[in-house]
Design a protein around this motif. Structure first.
Motif, PDB file in Angstrom:
ATOM      1  N   TRP A 384      17.402 -25.726  -0.591  1.00 41.24           N
ATOM      2  CA  TRP A 384      17.416 -24.322  -0.166  1.00 41.24           C
ATOM      3  C   TRP A 384      16.656 -23.468  -1.189  1.00 41.24           C
ATOM      4  O   TRP A 384      15.817 -22.644  -0.837  1.00 41.24           O
ATOM      5  N   ALA A 385      16.939 -23.715  -2.484  1.00 47.09           N
ATOM      6  CA  ALA A 385      16.262 -22.948  -3.547  1.00 47.09           C
ATOM      7  C   ALA A 385      14.777 -23.314  -3.606  1.00 47.09           C
ATOM      8  O   ALA A 385      13.915 -22.438  -3.769  1.00 47.09           O
ATOM      9  N   ILE A 386      14.485 -24.607  -3.458  1.00 50.41           N
ATOM     10  CA  ILE A 386      13.081 -25.047  -3.494  1.00 50.41           C
ATOM     11  C   ILE A 386      12.329 -24.427  -2.310  1.00 50.41           C
ATOM     12  O   ILE A 386      11.211 -23.916  -2.449  1.00 50.41           O
ATOM     13  N   GLY A 387      12.984 -24.444  -1.152  1.00 54.26           N
ATOM     14  CA  GLY A 387      12.371 -23.882   0.058  1.00 54.26           C
ATOM     15  C   GLY A 387      12.063 -22.400  -0.104  1.00 54.26           C
ATOM     16  O   GLY A 387      10.987 -21.927   0.290  1.00 54.26           O
ATOM     17  N   ARG A 388      12.986 -21.668  -0.711  1.00 59.75           N
ATOM     18  CA  ARG A 388      12.755 -20.230  -0.922  1.00 59.75           C
ATOM     19  C   ARG A 388      11.549 -20.013  -1.827  1.00 59.75           C
ATOM     20  O   ARG A 388      10.723 -19.141  -1.598  1.00 59.75           O
ATOM     21  N   LYS A 389      11.420 -20.875  -2.844  1.00 57.72           N
ATOM     22  CA  LYS A 389      10.284 -20.736  -3.771  1.00 57.72           C
ATOM     23  C   LYS A 389       8.976 -21.058  -3.040  1.00 57.72           C
ATOM     24  O   LYS A 389       7.970 -20.363  -3.200  1.00 57.72           O
ATOM     25  N   VAL A 390       9.017 -22.101  -2.220  1.00 55.94           N
ATOM     26  CA  VAL A 390       7.820 -22.490  -1.463  1.00 55.94           C
ATOM     27  C   VAL A 390       7.377 -21.328  -0.562  1.00 55.94           C
ATOM     28  O   VAL A 390       6.194 -20.988  -0.487  1.00 55.94           O
ATOM     29  N   LEU A 391       8.351 -20.693   0.093  1.00 53.40           N
ATOM     30  CA  LEU A 391       8.017 -19.606   1.022  1.00 53.40           C
ATOM     31  C   LEU A 391       7.500 -18.363   0.298  1.00 53.40           C
ATOM     32  O   LEU A 391       6.717 -17.602   0.865  1.00 53.40           O
ATOM     33  N   ARG A 392       7.942 -18.201  -0.950  1.00 54.47           N
ATOM     34  CA  ARG A 392       7.473 -17.032  -1.727  1.00 54.47           C
ATOM     35  C   ARG A 392       6.044 -17.197  -2.196  1.00 54.47           C
ATOM     36  O   ARG A 392       5.364 -16.248  -2.502  1.00 54.47           O
TER      37      ARG A 392
END
Ligand SMILES: Cc1cc2nc3c(=O)[nH]c(=O)nc-3n(C[C@H](O)[C@H](O)[C@H](O)COP(=O)(O)OP(=O)(O)OC[C@H]3O[C@@H](n4cnc5c(N)ncnc54)[C@H](O)[C@@H]3O)c2cc1C
Length: 393
Positions: A384-392
């Protein structure tokens, strides 16, 4: 330049540790003092003395506190060797939660706190706990922290309930996370407190029970704990008030990697047992290893072990260069915990029926390793945290 070579002295120390674990520690795996709630304190002390005699105790501690001040890559190489037995890190005093707690205290504690709470853990005399998770509050989301601390200008009073607290029973150095209420003296918010498990006033720290869990590799198991008007003096604050979540992050990035290192060693052990079985057990006119279905499982394991090692080493290398490597250590933790558990599962499969028995240590590794996908951040929370970083990006 990418250089994957290891210094000769590091390789020699890795081999010495692996030998020590095989010769001196593995025989204890059938000791009755390795209970359903983990190794008991008597067994732990015996193992610690073996490591001390070999000058292998708490080698990761900072040089000024009596250790070797290992870098992260050095730790990766040596902890992998120690992890061959789940008792190896217990003996060498580099098992969770003490290892992460020692790291945190060495970074944040003041000199008095170092003397009182850290040094006895480094020397192997006492154990420590990190008490954050709560039945109805902090878990994956530490913002839900429900344990409270109030401050009257002289003392703190802590109330709340925690569970899954590794090593709670018998630990003396307590790191407790509680939410400091608004007060006229100090900044409020999540705060870490140090408490002495022995000196806590009667009723202050109540160990309700030790939970029955599927793992048994951590000393003292996992406790349900209640803080009942636990009264602590002003100097028991670790670092600054209101900063607990920042300190927890400081502890977590390296601590989640050291879990990866130790479990990599255990998975290698399981693979070596599965390989030996595949070489010698026969079915349908040949060894089972000659059946592609089995050799492919062993090949998948080999690939996974290699990928996990590279992933760990890369995150460690970044940290040795001074990077926080939060993103990389998060990717490493989620990847390595999932992959190594698949390795352990395939080893059980290769062993056939005995895979689920205690005829080999593979069954214990499989059960102990399962929790690794949950603690220090469940896989989904990391993704979830990795995904948020990817989307940013
Ligand atoms: C063996 C073991 C030892 C432990 N030792 C300690 C200790 O010493 N001290 C301590 O304080 N704690 C300890 N813990 C607790 C551990 O830190 C927590 O289990 C972990 O943080 C998850 O919290 P939780 O169990 O409350 O799960 P919950 O927060 O209830 O989450 C349950 C599940 O929900 C899912 N989930 C949650 N959030 C998200 C999201 N954002 N996206 C997608 N999915 C999500 C995940 O699949 C997760 O597994 C230990 C746990 C284990 C298993």
């Amino acid at each position: 330049m990418i250089d994957f070579s290891l210094p000769a002295d590091l390789e020699a120390e890795r081999d010495r540790i692996r030998r020590f674990v095989i010769d001196k520690i593995v025989p204890y795996e059938r000791d009755p003092r390795l209970t359903a709630h983990g190794p008991n304190d008597e067994l732990r002390q015996e193992l610690v003395e073996l490591a001390r005699a070999e000058k292998l105790l708490t080698i990761q501690a900072p040089v000024e506190l009596g250790g070797r001040g290992l870098g992260h890559v050095e730790q990766a190489v040596l902890y992998e060797a120690a992890g061959w037995s789940t008792l190896g890190p217990v003996a060498m005093n580099c098992a969770a939660p003490d290892e992460g707690n020692m790291f945190l205290l060495s970074k944040v504690a003041n000199p008095d706190q170092i003397d009182r709470y850290l040094m006895p853990v480094i020397t192997g005399q006492q154990r420590s706990v990190f008490a954050m998770t709560e039945p109805d509050g902090a878990g994956s989301d530490p913002d839900q922290l429900a344990t409270t601390a109030t401050f009257d200008g002289t003392n703190f009073t802590i109330n709340g309930r925690k569970w899954l607290i590794t090593g709670a029973d018998g630990a003396k150095t307590w790191i407790i996370m509680a939410r400091l209420a608004a007060n006229p003296h100090l900044p409020e918010g999540p705060t870490l407190f140090l408490a002495d498990g022995d000196a806590a006033p009667a009723g202050g720290i109540v160990i309700e029970r030790t939970m029955n869990t599927m793992d048994r590799n951590y000393v003292g198991g996992h406790g349900v704990v209640r803080f009942e008007n636990l009264t602590l003096p002003r100097e028991s604050v670790l670092g600054e008030t209101g900063q607990a979540l920042r300190y927890a992050q400081l502890r977590l990035a390296p601590a989640r990697l050291t879990h990866c290192m130790r479990w990599l060693g255990a998975a290698e052990r399981a693979q070596s047992i599965a390989v030996e079985h595949a070489r010698t057990r026969t079915a349908f006119g040949k060894t089972i290893g000659e059946h592609e279905g089995v050799s492919f499982m062993l090949a998948d394991n080999e690939i996974a072990l290699h990928q996990c090692r590279l992933t760990i080493w890369h995150a460690c290398w970044l940290m040795d260069q001074g990077h926080k490597a939060r993103h990389e250590s998060s990717m490493a933790k989620s990847f390595v915990s999932e992959e190594l558990f698949k390795v352990a599962d395939r080893c059980v499969q290769v062993l056939g029926g005995i895979g689920i028995s205690d005829e080999t240590v593979v069954e214990m590794i499989f059960r102990d390793m399962r929790a690794f996908r949950l603690y220090d951040g469940p896989t989904e929370v990391h993704k979830w945290a990795i995904g948020r970083k990817v989307l940013r990006k």
